[in-house]
Write a protein that holds these residues in place. Structure first.
Motif, mmCIF file in Angstrom:
data_model
loop_
_atom_site.group_PDB
_atom_site.id
_atom_site.type_symbol
_atom_site.label_atom_id
_atom_site.label_comp_id
_atom_site.label_asym_id
_atom_site.label_seq_id
_atom_site.Cartn_x
_atom_site.Cartn_y
_atom_site.Cartn_z
ATOM 1 N N ASP A 80 0.760 -1.195 0.203
ATOM 2 C CA ASP A 80 0.318 -0.364 -0.092
ATOM 3 C C ASP A 80 1.130 1.396 0.014
ATOM 4 O O ASP A 80 1.958 1.001 -0.521
ATOM 5 C CB ASP A 80 -0.597 -0.052 1.624
ATOM 6 C CG ASP A 80 -0.037 -0.210 2.731
ATOM 7 O OD1 ASP A 80 0.831 -0.138 2.366
ATOM 8 O OD2 ASP A 80 -0.885 -0.329 4.038
ATOM 9 N N TYR A 81 0.407 2.024 -0.458
ATOM 10 C CA TYR A 81 0.914 3.799 0.016
ATOM 11 C C TYR A 81 2.661 3.798 1.248
ATOM 12 O O TYR A 81 3.606 4.397 0.864
ATOM 13 C CB TYR A 81 0.187 4.903 0.621
ATOM 14 C CG TYR A 81 0.925 6.383 0.319
ATOM 15 C CD1 TYR A 81 1.158 6.588 -0.527
ATOM 16 C CD2 TYR A 81 1.085 6.592 2.046
ATOM 17 C CE1 TYR A 81 1.782 7.849 -1.009
ATOM 18 C CE2 TYR A 81 2.088 7.872 1.645
ATOM 19 C CZ TYR A 81 2.003 8.711 -0.116
ATOM 20 O OH TYR A 81 2.962 10.006 0.307
ATOM 21 N N ALA A 82 1.674 2.765 2.462
ATOM 22 C CA ALA A 82 2.548 3.202 3.297
ATOM 23 C C ALA A 82 3.840 2.266 3.537
ATOM 24 O O ALA A 82 5.172 2.558 3.806
ATOM 25 C CB ALA A 82 2.113 2.442 4.942
ATOM 26 N N VAL A 83 3.818 1.148 2.889
ATOM 27 C CA VAL A 83 4.436 0.204 2.365
ATOM 28 C C VAL A 83 5.886 0.172 1.003
ATOM 29 O O VAL A 83 6.708 0.452 1.243
ATOM 30 C CB VAL A 83 4.366 -0.999 2.031
ATOM 31 C CG1 VAL A 83 5.335 -2.288 1.501
ATOM 32 C CG2 VAL A 83 3.604 -1.976 3.169
ATOM 33 N N CYS A 84 4.774 1.417 0.018
ATOM 34 C CA CYS A 84 5.490 1.865 -0.787
ATOM 35 C C CYS A 84 6.991 3.244 0.095
ATOM 36 O O CYS A 84 7.804 3.302 -0.793
ATOM 37 C CB CYS A 84 5.478 2.579 -1.711
ATOM 38 S SG CYS A 84 4.116 0.972 -2.854
ATOM 39 N N ARG A 85 6.331 3.728 0.360
ATOM 40 C CA ARG A 85 7.040 4.566 1.076
ATOM 41 C C ARG A 85 8.247 4.313 2.693
ATOM 42 O O ARG A 85 9.191 5.031 2.185
ATOM 43 C CB ARG A 85 5.417 5.838 2.085
ATOM 44 C CG ARG A 85 6.594 7.745 2.718
ATOM 45 C CD ARG A 85 6.936 8.205 1.118
ATOM 46 N NE ARG A 85 6.759 9.523 1.555
ATOM 47 C CZ ARG A 85 6.382 10.348 0.111
ATOM 48 N NH1 ARG A 85 6.065 9.801 -1.458
ATOM 49 N NH2 ARG A 85 6.010 11.607 0.115
ATOM 50 N N LEU A 86 7.794 3.658 2.674
ATOM 51 C CA LEU A 86 8.751 2.930 3.986
ATOM 52 C C LEU A 86 10.205 1.990 2.802
ATOM 53 O O LEU A 86 11.099 2.372 3.225
ATOM 54 C CB LEU A 86 8.061 2.040 4.987
ATOM 55 C CG LEU A 86 7.446 3.019 5.791
ATOM 56 C CD1 LEU A 86 6.785 1.637 6.756
ATOM 57 C CD2 LEU A 86 8.141 3.866 6.308
ATOM 58 N N THR A 87 9.565 1.419 2.027
ATOM 59 C CA THR A 87 10.616 0.381 1.022
ATOM 60 C C THR A 87 10.901 1.945 0.592
ATOM 61 O O THR A 87 12.444 1.158 -0.162
ATOM 62 C CB THR A 87 9.878 0.170 -0.013
ATOM 63 O OG1 THR A 87 8.928 -0.860 0.570
ATOM 64 C CG2 THR A 87 10.742 -1.015 -0.945
ATOM 65 N N ALA A 88 10.829 3.210 -0.177
ATOM 66 C CA ALA A 88 11.246 4.100 -0.555
ATOM 67 C C ALA A 88 13.225 4.771 0.027
ATOM 68 O O ALA A 88 13.934 4.697 -0.068
ATOM 69 C CB ALA A 88 10.936 5.415 -1.263
ATOM 70 N N LEU A 89 12.299 4.747 1.597
ATOM 71 C CA LEU A 89 13.365 5.511 2.396
ATOM 72 C C LEU A 89 14.112 4.247 2.509
ATOM 73 O O LEU A 89 15.363 4.802 2.894
ATOM 74 C CB LEU A 89 12.392 5.340 4.062
ATOM 75 C CG LEU A 89 11.954 6.845 3.557
ATOM 76 C CD1 LEU A 89 10.499 6.428 5.507
ATOM 77 C CD2 LEU A 89 12.336 8.241 3.990
ATOM 78 N N SER A 90 13.787 3.107 2.777
ATOM 79 C CA SER A 90 14.989 2.054 2.946
ATOM 80 C C SER A 90 15.895 2.325 1.747
ATOM 81 O O SER A 90 17.096 1.911 2.060
ATOM 82 C CB SER A 90 13.839 0.835 2.941
ATOM 83 O OG SER A 90 15.085 -0.050 3.396
ATOM 84 N N TRP A 91 15.167 2.103 0.699
ATOM 85 C CA TRP A 91 15.969 2.490 -0.684
ATOM 86 C C TRP A 91 16.985 4.154 -0.306
ATOM 87 O O TRP A 91 18.379 3.425 -0.865
ATOM 88 C CB TRP A 91 15.333 2.557 -1.903
ATOM 89 C CG TRP A 91 15.970 2.279 -2.950
ATOM 90 C CD1 TRP A 91 16.634 0.791 -3.865
ATOM 91 C CD2 TRP A 91 16.488 3.120 -4.184
ATOM 92 N NE1 TRP A 91 17.235 1.349 -4.600
ATOM 93 C CE2 TRP A 91 17.119 2.343 -4.961
ATOM 94 C CE3 TRP A 91 16.732 4.627 -3.809
ATOM 95 C CZ2 TRP A 91 17.956 3.617 -6.278
ATOM 96 C CZ3 TRP A 91 17.590 5.224 -4.443
ATOM 97 C CH2 TRP A 91 17.956 4.845 -5.683
ATOM 98 N N LEU A 92 16.225 4.409 -0.204
ATOM 99 C CA LEU A 92 17.601 5.463 0.196
ATOM 100 C C LEU A 92 18.533 5.643 1.290
ATOM 101 O O LEU A 92 19.610 5.885 0.271
ATOM 102 C CB LEU A 92 16.722 7.239 0.478
ATOM 103 C CG LEU A 92 15.426 7.955 -1.163
ATOM 104 C CD1 LEU A 92 14.328 8.932 -0.321
ATOM 105 C CD2 LEU A 92 16.739 8.201 -1.939
ATOM 106 N N VAL A 93 18.636 5.071 2.438
ATOM 107 C CA VAL A 93 18.867 4.577 2.721
ATOM 108 C C VAL A 93 20.506 3.641 3.086
ATOM 109 O O VAL A 93 21.501 3.857 2.810
ATOM 110 C CB VAL A 93 18.727 4.202 4.402
ATOM 111 C CG1 VAL A 93 19.813 3.822 5.135
ATOM 112 C CG2 VAL A 93 17.811 5.017 5.244
ATOM 113 N N ASN A 94 20.300 2.712 1.562
ATOM 114 C CA ASN A 94 20.472 1.978 1.283
ATOM 115 C C ASN A 94 21.703 2.295 0.044
ATOM 116 O O ASN A 94 23.180 2.350 0.215
ATOM 117 C CB ASN A 94 20.276 0.957 1.077
ATOM 118 C CG ASN A 94 19.794 -0.447 1.755
ATOM 119 O OD1 ASN A 94 21.057 -1.630 2.440
ATOM 120 N ND2 ASN A 94 18.537 -0.565 2.247
#
Length: 103
Positions: A80-94
């Motif tokens: 959902d929106y939140a999963v996409c947002r949190l995955t994007a945050l994780s991607w940026l961190v990595n």
């Protein structure tokens, strides 16, 4: 208390594997990455946008997680929106190596 970025990555790095068979999810996460960069003033005209400020990214993640907690959000089976947002945050961190390597 662990860093909020460590927590997000621990919970959402595993979602990267879904990019290979969920192109809609991958595209949505890409859009979230662009939005987060824009919100944090890290969008640029070059082929490789600059890294967002680490502290700003951590503050944003903390605020987002707090908002999710207030609504009682639970991670769905799909995305959902939140999963996409949190995955994007994780991607940026990595992508920008904001965490020390794991042993």
């Amino acid at each position: 208390m662990p860093c909020v970025l460590t927590t997000v990555c621990a919970d959402f790095d595993r979602r990267f594997a879904e990019f290979a068979f969920e192109p809609g999810f991958a595209a949505s996460v890409d859009q979230h990455v662009a939005e987060i960069r824009s919100r944090l003033g890290a969008d640029g005209a070059g082929l490789e946008p600059p890294a967002p400020p680490r502290d700003a990214l951590a503050d944003y993640a903390l605020g987002f997680l707090d908002a999710l907690a207030e609504t009682g959000w639970r991670e769905p089976v799909g995305y959902d929106y939140a999963v996409c947002r949190l995955t994007a945050l994780s991607w940026l961190v990595n992508r920008h190596r904001f965490l020390a390597p794991r042993d």
